[in-house]
Design a protein around this motif. Structure first.
Motif, PDB file in Angstrom:
ATOM      1  N   TYR A  44      41.380  28.209  55.688  1.00 38.89           N
ATOM      2  CA  TYR A  44      41.127  29.640  55.711  1.00 38.89           C
ATOM      3  C   TYR A  44      41.353  30.204  54.319  1.00 38.89           C
ATOM      4  O   TYR A  44      41.963  29.562  53.463  1.00 38.89           O
ATOM      5  CB  TYR A  44      42.021  30.338  56.743  1.00 38.89           C
ATOM      6  CG  TYR A  44      43.469  30.431  56.367  1.00 38.89           C
ATOM      7  CD1 TYR A  44      43.937  31.574  55.739  1.00 38.89           C
ATOM      8  CD2 TYR A  44      44.347  29.399  56.624  1.00 38.89           C
ATOM      9  CE1 TYR A  44      45.268  31.671  55.378  1.00 38.89           C
ATOM     10  CE2 TYR A  44      45.674  29.487  56.269  1.00 38.89           C
ATOM     11  CZ  TYR A  44      46.131  30.631  55.642  1.00 38.89           C
ATOM     12  OH  TYR A  44      47.439  30.723  55.281  1.00 38.89           O
ATOM     13  N   LEU A  45      40.878  31.397  54.072  1.00 31.90           N
ATOM     14  CA  LEU A  45      41.050  32.057  52.786  1.00 31.90           C
ATOM     15  C   LEU A  45      41.588  33.463  53.011  1.00 31.90           C
ATOM     16  O   LEU A  45      41.197  34.143  53.956  1.00 31.90           O
ATOM     17  CB  LEU A  45      39.716  32.150  52.043  1.00 31.90           C
ATOM     18  CG  LEU A  45      39.086  30.822  51.648  1.00 31.90           C
ATOM     19  CD1 LEU A  45      37.666  31.036  51.159  1.00 31.90           C
ATOM     20  CD2 LEU A  45      39.910  30.130  50.587  1.00 31.90           C
ATOM     21  N   VAL A  46      42.460  33.899  52.114  1.00 30.64           N
ATOM     22  CA  VAL A  46      42.979  35.268  52.170  1.00 30.64           C
ATOM     23  C   VAL A  46      41.905  36.215  51.633  1.00 30.64           C
ATOM     24  O   VAL A  46      40.957  35.773  50.969  1.00 30.64           O
ATOM     25  CB  VAL A  46      44.290  35.387  51.352  1.00 30.64           C
ATOM     26  CG1 VAL A  46      45.372  34.498  51.955  1.00 30.64           C
ATOM     27  CG2 VAL A  46      44.056  35.048  49.898  1.00 30.64           C
ATOM     28  N   PRO A  47      42.036  37.541  51.880  1.00 31.96           N
ATOM     29  CA  PRO A  47      41.035  38.478  51.360  1.00 31.96           C
ATOM     30  C   PRO A  47      40.889  38.357  49.846  1.00 31.96           C
ATOM     31  O   PRO A  47      41.878  38.322  49.111  1.00 31.96           O
ATOM     32  CB  PRO A  47      41.590  39.846  51.748  1.00 31.96           C
ATOM     33  CG  PRO A  47      42.440  39.576  52.939  1.00 31.96           C
ATOM     34  CD  PRO A  47      43.046  38.220  52.687  1.00 31.96           C
ATOM     35  N   HIS A  48      39.628  38.272  49.389  1.00 32.27           N
ATOM     36  CA  HIS A  48      39.354  38.121  47.968  1.00 32.27           C
ATOM     37  C   HIS A  48      37.927  38.573  47.664  1.00 32.27           C
ATOM     38  O   HIS A  48      37.140  38.818  48.568  1.00 32.27           O
ATOM     39  CB  HIS A  48      39.542  36.659  47.530  1.00 32.27           C
ATOM     40  CG  HIS A  48      38.572  35.720  48.168  1.00 32.27           C
ATOM     41  ND1 HIS A  48      38.695  35.290  49.480  1.00 32.27           N
ATOM     42  CD2 HIS A  48      37.432  35.151  47.693  1.00 32.27           C
ATOM     43  CE1 HIS A  48      37.681  34.491  49.770  1.00 32.27           C
ATOM     44  NE2 HIS A  48      36.894  34.380  48.707  1.00 32.27           N
ATOM     45  N   THR A  49      37.619  38.690  46.375  1.00 36.01           N
ATOM     46  CA  THR A  49      36.274  38.991  45.904  1.00 36.01           C
ATOM     47  C   THR A  49      35.903  37.927  44.873  1.00 36.01           C
ATOM     48  O   THR A  49      36.728  37.076  44.535  1.00 36.01           O
ATOM     49  CB  THR A  49      36.190  40.388  45.256  1.00 36.01           C
ATOM     50  OG1 THR A  49      37.057  40.413  44.123  1.00 36.01           O
ATOM     51  CG2 THR A  49      36.573  41.491  46.235  1.00 36.01           C
ATOM     52  N   HIS A  50      34.692  37.996  44.367  1.00 28.60           N
ATOM     53  CA  HIS A  50      34.223  37.075  43.338  1.00 28.60           C
ATOM     54  C   HIS A  50      33.777  37.908  42.144  1.00 28.60           C
ATOM     55  O   HIS A  50      32.601  38.267  42.044  1.00 28.60           O
ATOM     56  CB  HIS A  50      33.074  36.216  43.866  1.00 28.60           C
ATOM     57  CG  HIS A  50      33.458  35.386  45.048  1.00 28.60           C
ATOM     58  ND1 HIS A  50      33.587  34.024  44.986  1.00 28.60           N
ATOM     59  CD2 HIS A  50      33.765  35.726  46.323  1.00 28.60           C
ATOM     60  CE1 HIS A  50      33.942  33.562  46.173  1.00 28.60           C
ATOM     61  NE2 HIS A  50      34.061  34.586  47.002  1.00 28.60           N
ATOM     62  N   PRO A  51      34.701  38.244  41.233  1.00 33.36           N
ATOM     63  CA  PRO A  51      34.407  39.176  40.141  1.00 33.36           C
ATOM     64  C   PRO A  51      33.241  38.767  39.245  1.00 33.36           C
ATOM     65  O   PRO A  51      32.548  39.618  38.713  1.00 33.36           O
ATOM     66  CB  PRO A  51      35.708  39.230  39.341  1.00 33.36           C
ATOM     67  CG  PRO A  51      36.760  38.764  40.275  1.00 33.36           C
ATOM     68  CD  PRO A  51      36.091  37.806  41.211  1.00 33.36           C
ATOM     69  N   SER A  52      33.005  37.482  39.060  1.00 34.55           N
ATOM     70  CA  SER A  52      31.929  37.072  38.158  1.00 34.55           C
ATOM     71  C   SER A  52      30.573  36.983  38.862  1.00 34.55           C
ATOM     72  O   SER A  52      29.557  36.789  38.219  1.00 34.55           O
ATOM     73  CB  SER A  52      32.263  35.723  37.514  1.00 34.55           C
ATOM     74  OG  SER A  52      32.351  34.718  38.509  1.00 34.55           O
ATOM     75  N   GLY A  53      30.559  37.125  40.185  1.00 41.98           N
ATOM     76  CA  GLY A  53      29.313  36.989  40.924  1.00 41.98           C
ATOM     77  C   GLY A  53      28.582  38.295  41.110  1.00 41.98           C
ATOM     78  O   GLY A  53      29.151  39.374  40.971  1.00 41.98           O
ATOM     79  N   TRP A  54      27.308  38.197  41.434  1.00 40.71           N
ATOM     80  CA  TRP A  54      26.499  39.354  41.807  1.00 40.71           C
ATOM     81  C   TRP A  54      26.289  39.362  43.315  1.00 40.71           C
ATOM     82  O   TRP A  54      26.408  40.382  43.961  1.00 40.71           O
ATOM     83  CB  TRP A  54      25.136  39.289  41.128  1.00 40.71           C
ATOM     84  CG  TRP A  54      25.127  39.633  39.678  1.00 40.71           C
ATOM     85  CD1 TRP A  54      26.210  39.834  38.875  1.00 40.71           C
ATOM     86  CD2 TRP A  54      23.987  39.815  38.859  1.00 40.71           C
ATOM     87  NE1 TRP A  54      25.810  40.111  37.605  1.00 40.71           N
ATOM     88  CE2 TRP A  54      24.440  40.109  37.563  1.00 40.71           C
ATOM     89  CE3 TRP A  54      22.624  39.728  39.083  1.00 40.71           C
ATOM     90  CZ2 TRP A  54      23.575  40.339  36.511  1.00 40.71           C
ATOM     91  CZ3 TRP A  54      21.767  39.961  38.029  1.00 40.71           C
ATOM     92  CH2 TRP A  54      22.235  40.271  36.760  1.00 40.71           C
ATOM     93  N   LEU A  55      25.970  38.179  43.836  1.00 41.44           N
ATOM     94  CA  LEU A  55      25.705  38.009  45.253  1.00 41.44           C
ATOM     95  C   LEU A  55      26.416  36.745  45.711  1.00 41.44           C
ATOM     96  O   LEU A  55      26.331  35.716  45.043  1.00 41.44           O
ATOM     97  CB  LEU A  55      24.194  37.880  45.505  1.00 41.44           C
ATOM     98  CG  LEU A  55      23.745  37.759  46.956  1.00 41.44           C
ATOM     99  CD1 LEU A  55      23.944  39.097  47.675  1.00 41.44           C
ATOM    100  CD2 LEU A  55      22.279  37.338  47.024  1.00 41.44           C
ATOM    101  N   SER A  56      27.139  36.839  46.808  1.00 44.06           N
ATOM    102  CA  SER A  56      27.833  35.675  47.360  1.00 44.06           C
ATOM    103  C   SER A  56      27.178  35.293  48.676  1.00 44.06           C
ATOM    104  O   SER A  56      26.510  36.101  49.314  1.00 44.06           O
ATOM    105  CB  SER A  56      29.321  35.984  47.606  1.00 44.06           C
ATOM    106  OG  SER A  56      29.990  36.182  46.380  1.00 44.06           O
ATOM    107  N   GLY A  57      27.396  34.058  49.075  1.00 45.18           N
ATOM    108  CA  GLY A  57      26.812  33.615  50.321  1.00 45.18           C
ATOM    109  C   GLY A  57      27.521  32.403  50.886  1.00 45.18           C
ATOM    110  O   GLY A  57      28.286  31.734  50.201  1.00 45.18           O
TER     111      GLY A  57
END
Length: 100
Positions: free
Chosen positions: A1-14
Motif C-alpha cells: 500500500y502507499l500513503v497519500p502522495h503526489t508526483h511533483p515532476s509528473g503532468w499525468l499519472s496513471g
C-alpha cells in the motif's frame, strides 16, 4: 500500500491494473482526496473518492492530485503498473535530457 502522495515532476499519472483482488473493505483500491503532506489537515471535511479497479482497468489522473493505495490483507497477488507522463524538456531547458 502507499500513503497519500503526489508526483511533483509528473503532468499525468496513471495505473494499469493487470490483476486485482476482491476485498470487501476496499483493500487494494485507489483513493483520491486532498489529504496529503502538502495540505492542511481539515479532518473529516476532506472529500474523497475510492475507485475499486478490476482486471484491465486503466486509471489516469493529474499528478498533482493526492492519492493512495488502500492496504489489504490477502495471500492473492495484485499486479499493477504505475507511471507518470512528464515534460520532455528538463527544468534546465535542455531538450536532450528526455524522460521516456
Amino acid at each position: 500500500y502507499l500513503v497519500p502522495h503526489t508526483h511533483p515532476s509528473g503532468w499525468l499519472s496513471g495505473v494499469v491494473y493487470l490483476r486485482t483482488i476482491s476485498d470487501v473493505r476496499d483493500g487494494g483500491a485507489i483513493e483520491f482526496s486532498l489529504a496529503s503532506a502538502g495540505f492542511p489537515d481539515l479532518g473529516a471535511e476532506i472529500p474523497k473518492k475510492i475507485f475499486k479497479p478490476v482486471d484491465g482497468d486503466i486509471v489516469l489522473f493529474p499528478s498533482s492530485l493526492p492519492h493512495r493505495t488502500i492496504p489489504f490483507e490477502s495471500k492473492l497477488e495484485r499486479h499493477a503498473i504505475a507511471f507518470d507522463l512528464v515534460n520532455g524538456i528538463s527544468d534546465l531547458g535542455h531538450p536532450e535530457r528526455r524522460y521516456w
